[in-house]
Design a protein around this motif. Structure first.
Motif, mmCIF file in Angstrom:
data_model
loop_
_atom_site.group_PDB
_atom_site.id
_atom_site.type_symbol
_atom_site.label_atom_id
_atom_site.label_comp_id
_atom_site.label_asym_id
_atom_site.label_seq_id
_atom_site.Cartn_x
_atom_site.Cartn_y
_atom_site.Cartn_z
ATOM 1 N N MET A 159 27.113 16.302 21.024
ATOM 2 C CA MET A 159 27.994 15.337 20.408
ATOM 3 C C MET A 159 27.165 14.317 19.633
ATOM 4 S SD MET A 159 30.741 12.959 22.354
ATOM 5 C CE MET A 159 32.173 12.467 21.502
ATOM 6 N N LYS A 160 27.496 14.091 18.389
ATOM 7 C CA LYS A 160 26.763 13.169 17.544
ATOM 8 C C LYS A 160 27.124 11.726 17.903
ATOM 9 C CE LYS A 160 25.772 12.160 12.778
ATOM 10 N NZ LYS A 160 26.065 12.406 11.386
ATOM 11 N N GLU A 161 26.083 10.882 17.996
ATOM 12 C CA GLU A 161 26.291 9.469 18.297
ATOM 13 C C GLU A 161 26.945 8.774 17.107
ATOM 14 O OE1 GLU A 161 23.590 5.543 19.132
ATOM 15 O OE2 GLU A 161 22.835 7.464 19.810
ATOM 16 N N LYS A 162 27.890 7.880 17.387
ATOM 17 C CA LYS A 162 28.534 7.111 16.331
ATOM 18 C C LYS A 162 27.501 6.242 15.625
ATOM 19 C CE LYS A 162 33.059 6.682 18.455
ATOM 20 N NZ LYS A 162 34.068 5.743 18.968
ATOM 21 N N THR A 163 27.751 5.960 14.362
ATOM 22 C CA THR A 163 26.877 5.098 13.601
ATOM 23 C C THR A 163 26.976 3.679 14.159
ATOM 24 O OG1 THR A 163 27.216 6.442 11.632
ATOM 25 C CG2 THR A 163 26.362 4.225 11.294
ATOM 26 N N PHE A 164 25.840 3.076 14.406
ATOM 27 C CA PHE A 164 25.787 1.719 14.945
ATOM 28 C C PHE A 164 26.104 0.715 13.848
ATOM 29 C CE2 PHE A 164 23.141 -2.106 15.669
ATOM 30 C CZ PHE A 164 23.852 -2.619 16.734
ATOM 31 N N LYS A 165 27.022 -0.192 14.137
ATOM 32 C CA LYS A 165 27.358 -1.271 13.214
ATOM 33 C C LYS A 165 27.093 -2.585 13.933
ATOM 34 C CE LYS A 165 30.575 1.416 10.685
ATOM 35 N NZ LYS A 165 31.182 1.518 9.489
ATOM 36 N N PRO A 166 26.003 -3.263 13.572
ATOM 37 C CA PRO A 166 25.650 -4.502 14.270
ATOM 38 C C PRO A 166 26.658 -5.611 14.004
ATOM 39 C CG PRO A 166 24.293 -4.229 12.330
ATOM 40 C CD PRO A 166 25.105 -2.964 12.468
ATOM 41 N N SER A 167 26.706 -6.569 14.914
ATOM 42 C CA SER A 167 27.602 -7.709 14.741
ATOM 43 C C SER A 167 27.123 -8.633 13.622
ATOM 44 C CB SER A 167 27.727 -8.490 16.051
ATOM 45 O OG SER A 167 26.472 -9.030 16.416
ATOM 46 N N ILE A 168 25.849 -8.538 13.284
ATOM 47 C CA ILE A 168 25.261 -9.338 12.208
ATOM 48 C C ILE A 168 24.154 -8.504 11.579
ATOM 49 C CG2 ILE A 168 23.550 -10.447 13.713
ATOM 50 C CD1 ILE A 168 23.964 -13.012 12.044
ATOM 51 N N LEU A 169 23.925 -8.729 10.312
ATOM 52 C CA LEU A 169 22.820 -8.069 9.627
ATOM 53 C C LEU A 169 21.991 -9.150 8.950
ATOM 54 C CD1 LEU A 169 21.468 -5.396 8.838
ATOM 55 C CD2 LEU A 169 22.881 -5.413 6.782
ATOM 56 N N PHE A 170 20.753 -9.270 9.386
ATOM 57 C CA PHE A 170 19.853 -10.254 8.785
ATOM 58 C C PHE A 170 19.264 -9.679 7.500
ATOM 59 C CE2 PHE A 170 19.895 -11.486 13.251
ATOM 60 C CZ PHE A 170 20.150 -12.846 13.137
ATOM 61 N N LYS A 171 19.056 -10.553 6.524
ATOM 62 C CA LYS A 171 18.501 -10.154 5.238
ATOM 63 C C LYS A 171 17.200 -10.906 4.988
ATOM 64 C CE LYS A 171 23.003 -9.092 3.176
ATOM 65 N NZ LYS A 171 23.262 -8.131 4.138
ATOM 66 N N ALA A 172 16.342 -10.317 4.187
ATOM 67 C CA ALA A 172 15.018 -10.882 3.925
ATOM 68 C C ALA A 172 15.092 -12.298 3.359
ATOM 69 C CB ALA A 172 14.243 -9.974 2.974
ATOM 70 N N ASP A 173 16.108 -12.592 2.542
ATOM 71 C CA ASP A 173 16.167 -13.922 1.925
ATOM 72 C C ASP A 173 16.461 -15.044 2.931
ATOM 73 O OD1 ASP A 173 18.907 -13.534 2.344
ATOM 74 O OD2 ASP A 173 19.430 -13.646 0.226
ATOM 75 N N GLN A 174 16.705 -14.688 4.177
ATOM 76 C CA GLN A 174 16.912 -15.682 5.228
ATOM 77 C C GLN A 174 15.584 -16.150 5.837
ATOM 78 O OE1 GLN A 174 20.121 -12.881 7.039
ATOM 79 N NE2 GLN A 174 20.347 -14.864 8.047
ATOM 80 N N PHE A 175 14.483 -15.456 5.513
ATOM 81 C CA PHE A 175 13.218 -15.707 6.184
ATOM 82 C C PHE A 175 12.092 -15.980 5.191
ATOM 83 C CE2 PHE A 175 15.610 -12.725 8.982
ATOM 84 C CZ PHE A 175 15.944 -13.662 9.946
ATOM 85 N N THR A 176 11.072 -16.662 5.688
ATOM 86 C CA THR A 176 9.886 -16.991 4.905
ATOM 87 C C THR A 176 8.782 -15.994 5.236
ATOM 88 O OG1 THR A 176 10.477 -19.326 5.029
ATOM 89 C CG2 THR A 176 8.186 -18.810 4.463
ATOM 90 N N PRO A 177 8.167 -15.397 4.223
ATOM 91 C CA PRO A 177 7.056 -14.486 4.519
ATOM 92 C C PRO A 177 5.858 -15.238 5.097
ATOM 93 C CG PRO A 177 7.301 -14.782 2.143
ATOM 94 C CD PRO A 177 8.429 -15.524 2.797
ATOM 95 N N THR A 178 5.053 -14.509 5.870
ATOM 96 C CA THR A 178 3.802 -15.063 6.382
ATOM 97 C C THR A 178 2.653 -14.378 5.654
ATOM 98 O OG1 THR A 178 3.405 -13.413 8.113
ATOM 99 C CG2 THR A 178 4.850 -15.264 8.689
ATOM 100 N N LYS A 179 1.448 -14.760 5.988
ATOM 101 C CA LYS A 179 0.268 -14.127 5.391
ATOM 102 C C LYS A 179 0.211 -12.637 5.742
ATOM 103 C CE LYS A 179 -4.749 -14.496 5.246
ATOM 104 N NZ LYS A 179 -5.934 -15.227 5.689
ATOM 105 N N PHE A 180 0.734 -12.277 6.928
ATOM 106 C CA PHE A 180 0.603 -10.914 7.416
ATOM 107 C C PHE A 180 1.889 -10.101 7.381
ATOM 108 C CE2 PHE A 180 -2.603 -13.549 9.513
ATOM 109 C CZ PHE A 180 -3.744 -12.903 9.075
ATOM 110 N N ASP A 181 3.042 -10.756 7.278
ATOM 111 C CA ASP A 181 4.331 -10.060 7.295
ATOM 112 C C ASP A 181 5.232 -10.586 6.190
ATOM 113 O OD1 ASP A 181 4.046 -8.334 9.630
ATOM 114 O OD2 ASP A 181 4.111 -10.167 10.824
ATOM 115 N N SER A 182 5.934 -9.673 5.555
ATOM 116 C CA SER A 182 6.877 -10.062 4.508
ATOM 117 C C SER A 182 8.194 -10.534 5.124
ATOM 118 C CB SER A 182 7.146 -8.856 3.597
ATOM 119 O OG SER A 182 7.874 -7.871 4.311
#
Length: 120
Positions: free
Chosen positions: A1-24
């Motif tokens: 049986m195929k697992e249902k597609t997961f739909k999170p209660s929230i989806l975070f986007k890159a524009d919500q966060f500040t990049p660091t020297k080591f991570d975007s």
């Protein structure tokens, strides 16, 4: 049986966060979204890949517990462990600046977790 597609209660986007020297900002959003997936799907081992463990063990004041299996066993194999994980996560003061740390992600996830647990 195929697992249902997961739909999170929230989806975070890159524009919500500040990049660091080591991570975007994309890396930060990927971590935040994996955190939501992991919690919402019941802390399953299959949703706890090595890259996620590595970053999670460096956020919210958590420690590595020697390895991935030890961290998982400490926090996610019992209700008491999961409760401890949630408490540590919710009460961590999120030190640092977002240019150098994941404090912006930690704050966003704390806000989400409070809402998810009906604490706000």
């Amino acid at each position: 049986m195929k697992e249902k597609t997961f739909k999170p209660s929230i989806l975070f986007k890159a524009d919500q966060f500040t990049p660091t020297k080591f991570d975007s900002a994309v890396d930060k959003a990927k971590f935040a979204n994996q955190f939501v997936r992991f919690v919402e799907l019941g802390y399953r081992w299959e949703d706890f890949p090595k890259w996620f463990y590595t970053k999670l063990s460096m956020t919210f004041g958590h420690i590595a517990h020697y390895d991935q299996g030890g961290f998982y066993g400490t926090f996610f194999t019992s209700e008491n462990g999961r409760a401890n994980f949630r408490q540590e996560t919710l009460h961590y003061p999120c030190y640092g600046q977002p240019e150098w740390t994941y404090c912006d992600v930690e704050q966003a996830l704390q806000k989400w977790l409070k809402h998810y647990l009906f604490l706000d």
